[in-house]
Write a protein that holds these residues in place. Structure first.
Motif, PDB file in Angstrom:
ATOM      1  N   PRO A  63       0.816  -1.222   0.000  1.00  0.00           N
ATOM      2  CA  PRO A  63       0.000   0.000   0.000  1.00  0.00           C
ATOM      3  C   PRO A  63       0.845   1.266   0.000  1.00  0.00           C
ATOM      4  CG  PRO A  63       0.052  -0.962   2.198  1.00  0.00           C
ATOM      5  CD  PRO A  63       0.799  -1.911   1.303  1.00  0.00           C
ATOM      6  N   VAL A  64       0.269   2.311  -0.556  1.00  0.00           N
ATOM      7  CA  VAL A  64       0.791   3.671  -0.419  1.00  0.00           C
ATOM      8  C   VAL A  64      -0.140   4.391   0.550  1.00  0.00           C
ATOM      9  CG1 VAL A  64       1.206   5.869  -1.594  1.00  0.00           C
ATOM     10  CG2 VAL A  64       1.746   3.704  -2.746  1.00  0.00           C
ATOM     11  N   PHE A  65       0.426   5.036   1.560  1.00  0.00           N
ATOM     12  CA  PHE A  65      -0.393   5.661   2.598  1.00  0.00           C
ATOM     13  C   PHE A  65      -0.502   7.173   2.388  1.00  0.00           C
ATOM     14  CE2 PHE A  65       1.316   1.828   4.630  1.00  0.00           C
ATOM     15  CZ  PHE A  65       0.124   1.223   5.036  1.00  0.00           C
ATOM     16  N   ALA A  66      -1.652   7.714   2.758  1.00  0.00           N
ATOM     17  CA  ALA A  66      -1.871   9.159   2.668  1.00  0.00           C
ATOM     18  C   ALA A  66      -1.059   9.861   3.754  1.00  0.00           C
ATOM     19  CB  ALA A  66      -3.356   9.473   2.832  1.00  0.00           C
ATOM     20  N   GLU A  67      -0.253  10.830   3.360  1.00  0.00           N
ATOM     21  CA  GLU A  67       0.573  11.570   4.311  1.00  0.00           C
ATOM     22  C   GLU A  67      -0.187  12.737   4.932  1.00  0.00           C
ATOM     23  OE1 GLU A  67       4.143  12.662   2.316  1.00  0.00           O
ATOM     24  OE2 GLU A  67       4.823  10.583   2.042  1.00  0.00           O
ATOM     25  N   GLU A  68      -1.351  13.028   4.384  1.00  0.00           N
ATOM     26  CA  GLU A  68      -2.239  14.057   4.928  1.00  0.00           C
ATOM     27  C   GLU A  68      -3.650  13.752   4.452  1.00  0.00           C
ATOM     28  OE1 GLU A  68      -0.746  17.698   3.356  1.00  0.00           O
ATOM     29  OE2 GLU A  68      -1.325  17.236   1.301  1.00  0.00           O
ATOM     30  N   ASP A  69      -4.620  14.417   5.018  1.00  0.00           N
ATOM     31  CA  ASP A  69      -5.993  14.222   4.546  1.00  0.00           C
ATOM     32  C   ASP A  69      -6.094  14.633   3.085  1.00  0.00           C
ATOM     33  OD1 ASP A  69      -6.674  13.404   7.069  1.00  0.00           O
ATOM     34  OD2 ASP A  69      -7.744  15.237   7.626  1.00  0.00           O
ATOM     35  N   ILE A  70      -6.719  13.775   2.280  1.00  0.00           N
ATOM     36  CA  ILE A  70      -6.915  14.074   0.858  1.00  0.00           C
ATOM     37  C   ILE A  70      -8.405  14.251   0.626  1.00  0.00           C
ATOM     38  CG2 ILE A  70      -6.578  13.259  -1.504  1.00  0.00           C
ATOM     39  CD1 ILE A  70      -4.253  11.538  -0.444  1.00  0.00           C
ATOM     40  N   LEU A  71      -8.805  15.449   0.258  1.00  0.00           N
ATOM     41  CA  LEU A  71     -10.223  15.772   0.177  1.00  0.00           C
ATOM     42  C   LEU A  71     -10.715  15.999  -1.240  1.00  0.00           C
ATOM     43  CD1 LEU A  71     -10.354  18.297   3.176  1.00  0.00           C
ATOM     44  CD2 LEU A  71     -10.772  15.815   3.207  1.00  0.00           C
ATOM     45  N   ASP A  72      -9.810  15.983  -2.225  1.00  0.00           N
ATOM     46  CA  ASP A  72     -10.211  16.331  -3.582  1.00  0.00           C
ATOM     47  C   ASP A  72     -10.297  15.128  -4.514  1.00  0.00           C
ATOM     48  OD1 ASP A  72      -7.498  15.972  -3.493  1.00  0.00           O
ATOM     49  OD2 ASP A  72      -6.985  17.707  -4.725  1.00  0.00           O
ATOM     50  N   GLY A  73     -10.364  13.929  -3.952  1.00  0.00           N
ATOM     51  CA  GLY A  73     -10.631  12.750  -4.760  1.00  0.00           C
ATOM     52  C   GLY A  73     -12.129  12.519  -4.881  1.00  0.00           C
ATOM     53  N   ALA A  74     -12.507  11.334  -5.309  1.00  0.00           N
ATOM     54  CA  ALA A  74     -13.931  11.015  -5.423  1.00  0.00           C
ATOM     55  C   ALA A  74     -14.580  10.927  -4.045  1.00  0.00           C
ATOM     56  CB  ALA A  74     -14.122   9.712  -6.186  1.00  0.00           C
ATOM     57  N   PHE A  75     -13.754  10.657  -3.016  1.00  0.00           N
ATOM     58  CA  PHE A  75     -14.228  10.582  -1.636  1.00  0.00           C
ATOM     59  C   PHE A  75     -13.036  10.907  -0.736  1.00  0.00           C
ATOM     60  CE2 PHE A  75     -13.251   6.463  -3.433  1.00  0.00           C
ATOM     61  CZ  PHE A  75     -12.255   5.984  -2.589  1.00  0.00           C
ATOM     62  N   PRO A  76     -13.271  11.350   0.497  1.00  0.00           N
ATOM     63  CA  PRO A  76     -12.148  11.734   1.360  1.00  0.00           C
ATOM     64  C   PRO A  76     -11.300  10.524   1.767  1.00  0.00           C
ATOM     65  CG  PRO A  76     -14.233  12.656   2.150  1.00  0.00           C
ATOM     66  CD  PRO A  76     -14.579  11.644   1.102  1.00  0.00           C
ATOM     67  N   VAL A  77      -9.996  10.741   1.842  1.00  0.00           N
ATOM     68  CA  VAL A  77      -9.066   9.730   2.347  1.00  0.00           C
ATOM     69  C   VAL A  77      -8.299  10.369   3.501  1.00  0.00           C
ATOM     70  CG1 VAL A  77      -7.079   8.270   1.844  1.00  0.00           C
ATOM     71  CG2 VAL A  77      -8.836   8.626   0.103  1.00  0.00           C
ATOM     72  N   LYS A  78      -8.416   9.777   4.695  1.00  0.00           N
ATOM     73  CA  LYS A  78      -7.798  10.363   5.869  1.00  0.00           C
ATOM     74  C   LYS A  78      -6.307  10.035   5.945  1.00  0.00           C
ATOM     75  CE  LYS A  78     -11.964  10.357   8.761  1.00  0.00           C
ATOM     76  NZ  LYS A  78     -12.551   9.895  10.047  1.00  0.00           N
ATOM     77  N   LYS A  79      -5.574  10.937   6.583  1.00  0.00           N
ATOM     78  CA  LYS A  79      -4.151  10.727   6.812  1.00  0.00           C
ATOM     79  C   LYS A  79      -3.926   9.377   7.487  1.00  0.00           C
ATOM     80  CE  LYS A  79      -0.157  12.703   9.233  1.00  0.00           C
ATOM     81  NZ  LYS A  79       0.320  13.828  10.086  1.00  0.00           N
ATOM     82  N   GLY A  80      -2.940   8.620   6.970  1.00  0.00           N
ATOM     83  CA  GLY A  80      -2.624   7.318   7.542  1.00  0.00           C
ATOM     84  C   GLY A  80      -3.381   6.165   6.933  1.00  0.00           C
ATOM     85  N   ARG A  81      -4.444   6.467   6.179  1.00  0.00           N
ATOM     86  CA  ARG A  81      -5.173   5.401   5.495  1.00  0.00           C
ATOM     87  C   ARG A  81      -4.516   5.132   4.139  1.00  0.00           C
ATOM     88  NH1 ARG A  81      -8.997   2.883   8.762  1.00  0.00           N
ATOM     89  NH2 ARG A  81     -10.471   2.594   7.040  1.00  0.00           N
ATOM     90  N   VAL A  82      -4.917   4.048   3.516  1.00  0.00           N
ATOM     91  CA  VAL A  82      -4.352   3.691   2.217  1.00  0.00           C
ATOM     92  C   VAL A  82      -4.797   4.698   1.161  1.00  0.00           C
ATOM     93  CG1 VAL A  82      -4.346   1.952   0.380  1.00  0.00           C
ATOM     94  CG2 VAL A  82      -4.224   1.239   2.779  1.00  0.00           C
ATOM     95  N   ALA A  83      -3.842   5.185   0.370  1.00  0.00           N
ATOM     96  CA  ALA A  83      -4.149   6.096  -0.734  1.00  0.00           C
ATOM     97  C   ALA A  83      -4.106   5.386  -2.080  1.00  0.00           C
ATOM     98  CB  ALA A  83      -3.168   7.265  -0.749  1.00  0.00           C
ATOM     99  N   GLY A  84      -3.461   4.206  -2.117  1.00  0.00           N
ATOM    100  CA  GLY A  84      -3.366   3.476  -3.372  1.00  0.00           C
ATOM    101  C   GLY A  84      -2.353   2.358  -3.265  1.00  0.00           C
TER     102      GLY A  84
END
Length: 333
Positions: A230-251
């Motif tokens: 996994p690649v993890f989100a280093e910060e909250d990502i809010l501009d995708g199709a849905f929010p991805v919180k910091k520390g969760r999988v980003a891809g």
């Protein structure tokens, strides 16, 4: 490779998901093909004008429920197939099309080089295609172009290749929501690896691309290894199709390596993640001369896949019968 006949090649699109719809749109833009039919298993689509499904003009084509109905009495049609990534899941559809005598160009990733994982199914398809007197091809952007065919073409300008590295980075924010979920965006690490264990996570076709890449560069790789993390989100990502919180999988970060007698010869690295930095495609060929190719921003996945299939349709009508790979297609349009 000469064209088999003059005039546009009639084509039928099978599977009207996101990619199938893109293929239908691309077919209408091409002077080399004529869109004559569409087929989908969804009963809510059957009988509807294709223009309603696409949200734009689509001649007078209506969505059919069977391939036979979609083809009708037209001769020489090519099937543009976009229903699944796994060969075992689409095998019956491919065989049914061959029984109708249709050449096939498919987005099925495992069909790009089925000899690696499914030699028996590949042999069965090859026999059926030869019996029907038509060609079968699996292609797309990846596998089918960026990480294999394009590398092989570049390698034609080199001496013997010692090693090839291909890197593709995709910012999933620019892609459809389904892809963002497919690469695990928003999941926990445990949820991610649980899906990996079930073979339900990641990009299908990367190891097939590695095999094609090695073959196209004249390498005799006898083993392939694949890894996904996994690649993890280093910060909250809010501009995708849905929010991805910091520390969760980003891809995902996925790699496929081709080995020859234990020595690495080919390395493919694929990152698809929401918010991935520096998206683009890079090919590095260690040879004399050394070549490095970069495509800034990367080749767009969905639209380019659609055009890849449409552009291949006239080529397969003139190809020798049997199961082909993209390495056997001419480089030109």
């Amino acid at each position: 490779m000469p064209r088999a006949s003059a005039g546009p090649v009639p084509v039928v699109v099978m599977g009207l998901g996101v990619i199938g719809q893109e293929i239908a749109r691309a077919a209408q833009l091409s002077p080399e093909v004529e869109l004559i039919g569409a087929v989908d298993a969804n009963p809510q689509l059957v009988g509807r004008p294709l223009s309603d499904v696409l949200g734009g003009p689509a001649l007078k084509v209506k969505v059919a429920g069977t391939l036979e109905a979609a083809v009708g009495r037209r001769k020489g049609a090519v099937l543009l197939h976009a229903t699944g990534s796994r060969l075992e899941q689409v095998m019956d559809q491919l065989l049914d099309a061959l029984k109708l005598g249709l050449p096939i160009v498919s987005t099925c990733e495992e069909l790009a080089f089925p000899f690696l994982k499914y030699p028996e199914l590949a042999e069965k398809l090859d026999r059926a295609a030869q019996a029907a007197g038509v060609a079968v091809l699996g292609t797309g952007v990846n596998p089918g172009f960026v990480m294999d065919r394009l590398v092989a073409v570049a390698g034609q300008a080199c001496g013997p290749v010692r090693h090839a590295t291909v890197t593709r980075v995709v910012d999933a924010r620019t892609r459809r929501e389904a892809l963002q979920r497919k690469v695990g965006a928003g999941l926990s690490e445990d949820e991610f690896f649980a899906l990996v264990d079930k073979d339900q996570m990641g990009h299908v076709g990367l190891v097939e691309s590695a095999a094609l890449c090695a073959l196209g560069l004249g390498m005799d790789c006898d083993d392939f290894e694949e890894e996904i993390v996994p690649v993890f989100a280093e910060e909250d990502i809010l501009d995708g199709a849905f929010p991805v919180k910091k520390g969760r999988v980003a891809g995902i970060f996925q790699s496929a390596v081709g080995l020859e007698e234990g020595q690495e010869r080919v390395r493919l690295e694929l990152t698809i993640a929401v918010g991935a930095d520096n998206p683009g495609d890079r090919i590095e060929i260690e040879a004399d001369p050394k070549l490095v190719l970069e495509i800034r921003g990367g080749v767009p996945g969905d639209r380019a896949t659609a055009h890849t299939l449409v552009n291949a349709a006239p080529r397969v009508t003139a190809a020798e019968a049997g199961l082909l790979t993209v390495l056997e297609l001419p480089a030109g349009r």
